[in-house]
Design an enzyme around this catalytic site. Sequence first.
Site, PDB file in Angstrom:
ATOM      1  N   ASP A  76       0.855  -1.192   0.000  1.00 29.98           N
ATOM      2  CA  ASP A  76       0.000   0.000   0.000  1.00 29.98           C
ATOM      3  C   ASP A  76       0.888   1.239   0.000  1.00 29.98           C
ATOM      4  O   ASP A  76       2.079   1.163   0.338  1.00 29.98           O
ATOM      5  CB  ASP A  76      -0.941   0.021   1.213  1.00 29.98           C
ATOM      6  CG  ASP A  76      -0.221   0.081   2.550  1.00 29.98           C
ATOM      7  OD1 ASP A  76       0.861  -0.542   2.671  1.00 29.98           O
ATOM      8  OD2 ASP A  76      -0.698   0.754   3.476  1.00 29.98           O
ATOM      9  N   GLU A  97       0.036  -1.088   5.775  1.00 31.19           N
ATOM     10  CA  GLU A  97       1.068  -0.601   6.693  1.00 31.19           C
ATOM     11  C   GLU A  97       0.886   0.877   6.992  1.00 31.19           C
ATOM     12  O   GLU A  97       1.081   1.328   8.110  1.00 31.19           O
ATOM     13  CB  GLU A  97       2.465  -0.847   6.095  1.00 31.19           C
ATOM     14  CG  GLU A  97       3.622  -0.619   7.080  1.00 31.19           C
ATOM     15  CD  GLU A  97       4.136   0.811   7.137  1.00 31.19           C
ATOM     16  OE1 GLU A  97       4.899   1.127   8.053  1.00 31.19           O
ATOM     17  OE2 GLU A  97       3.764   1.631   6.274  1.00 31.19           O
TER      18      GLU A  97
HETATM   19 ZN   LIG Z   1       6.594   2.176   4.203  1.00 32.88          ZN
END
Ligand SMILES: [Zn+2]
Length: 493
Positions: free
Chosen positions: A126, A193
């Site tokens: 992501d 994340e």
């Molecule tokens: Zn990162």
Amino acid sequence: MPVLLITAIFGALGGILILLIRYFSVKKQYAGPDSPDSGIPDIPEPDFDGFVHRLRRMIQIPTVSWTDRSKRDPALFSQFQDELVRLYPRVHQSLGREVHGDFGLIYHWQGKATGKKPVLFLAHYDVVPAEERGDETWEESPFSARVRDGVLWGRGTLDIKSQLAFTMETAELLLKEGWQPDRDIYFAFGGDEEISGREGAQNMAGLFKQRGLEFEFVLDEGGIIAKNQLAFLKDRPAALVGLAEKGFVTFEITAKGESGHSSMPFKEGTAVGRLARGVVRLEKRPFPTRLDPVLSNMLERFVPYVSTGLGIVFSNLWLTRPLIQYIFSKNKVTDSLIRTTQAVTVFKAGEQENVLPGEAVCLVNHRILPGDTIEMIGRRHRQTLGDEGLTLADAGNWPSNDPISAGDTGDTGFKLIRKVLAVTHPGVITVPYLVNGSTDSKYYRDLTGQILRFCPLVLTPEDVATIHGVNERVSLENLEKGLRFYLQLFSHL
Ligand SMILES: [Zn+2]
């Protein structure tokens, strides 16, 4: 000459001698430059053009993590996962693959069962949004993945699709050569994340734990090869290998008051005033400074490469520690490395100008220095606030965690990175580092004794500013060296 003066002269000479002895011994201990020792395996020649093409495909899928999760498009995340299947056919034929939840992606490469512990490679696919703010504009569209003048542009080129691509590309190439690792290798790629890693990394770590896995080391993002970032190193690059990571907690402080008509306020003021006074007390009492052992060791490892004067300072921290802490505290970046930071980030109270608010709430975000804990911070804040009317609690929007120090420069993982860098990035000084951000690796802390946070990309301060900012980009030369680093690293496993 009076006896006192003679004693003073001898005392001073003795002191200087002690400083010099320590300086020469540290200099010798860490003298370099790091050079490759024996046993450099032959690595296959990468298909670099193909690699850039594959990374471009990854950048072109805008897997954006929004804090407001309703804005996230899950279809793009599955598209990314499917694209990997298409780009890396051998990996998908030979390695076990599990999609865990919507965002976790696990690969398992079976080794030769030599009894060596498995290793785990992390990355996330992501990215943060690529919106333009004010006069900050992208020179190239962030998801075009355009290559111009030897530079690949786009969101995710540095953070951190490149690291995921290094891992996959290396596996594909080594499989083509018929190579099999001595030990089991796992990859775990998270898709959230940037918004805490709760759905990806946390769940995958839970699964590994259930299966009773234990890793020799875990490699994640967090450190880089810093160029022109430390003035005293001139233009010599330093590989900052994150062996420790600061902890994270956000406290919510609430003040209750009585609501009512603003034409008749209470003598003791409103909830807003009460909370504001509390915040002022907190801000007037920053956390004390302390030089973590990881940073002390980093400075010592710089000794052979800096001026003699600075070398004497870095090698005699038993004496110069207060001076270093004073200098570090003058700059917000270095200051954040030597203390637990506190930042009031949200303040909410009141709805209407003629109504007394019954409640005021603020959020104080902390990045916790190793040695401090969430529990200690709470205790200290209660004491500093000194007001029974203010309640303090973990805000709980993001997972909080105490600092993590897992691994040492004498362990296999750090030594391996140093050894490989000497081959792929000659002249680089490899040092341990304290990461002040938060990475997915924190969820794996119970599964290994060594967490290494490092991506082999050489970055200047200008490059670093593009991470989470505009014009994120990476040079092809940097990517090529990074890929060779991964190939070497895998060949040593
Ligand atoms: Zn990162």
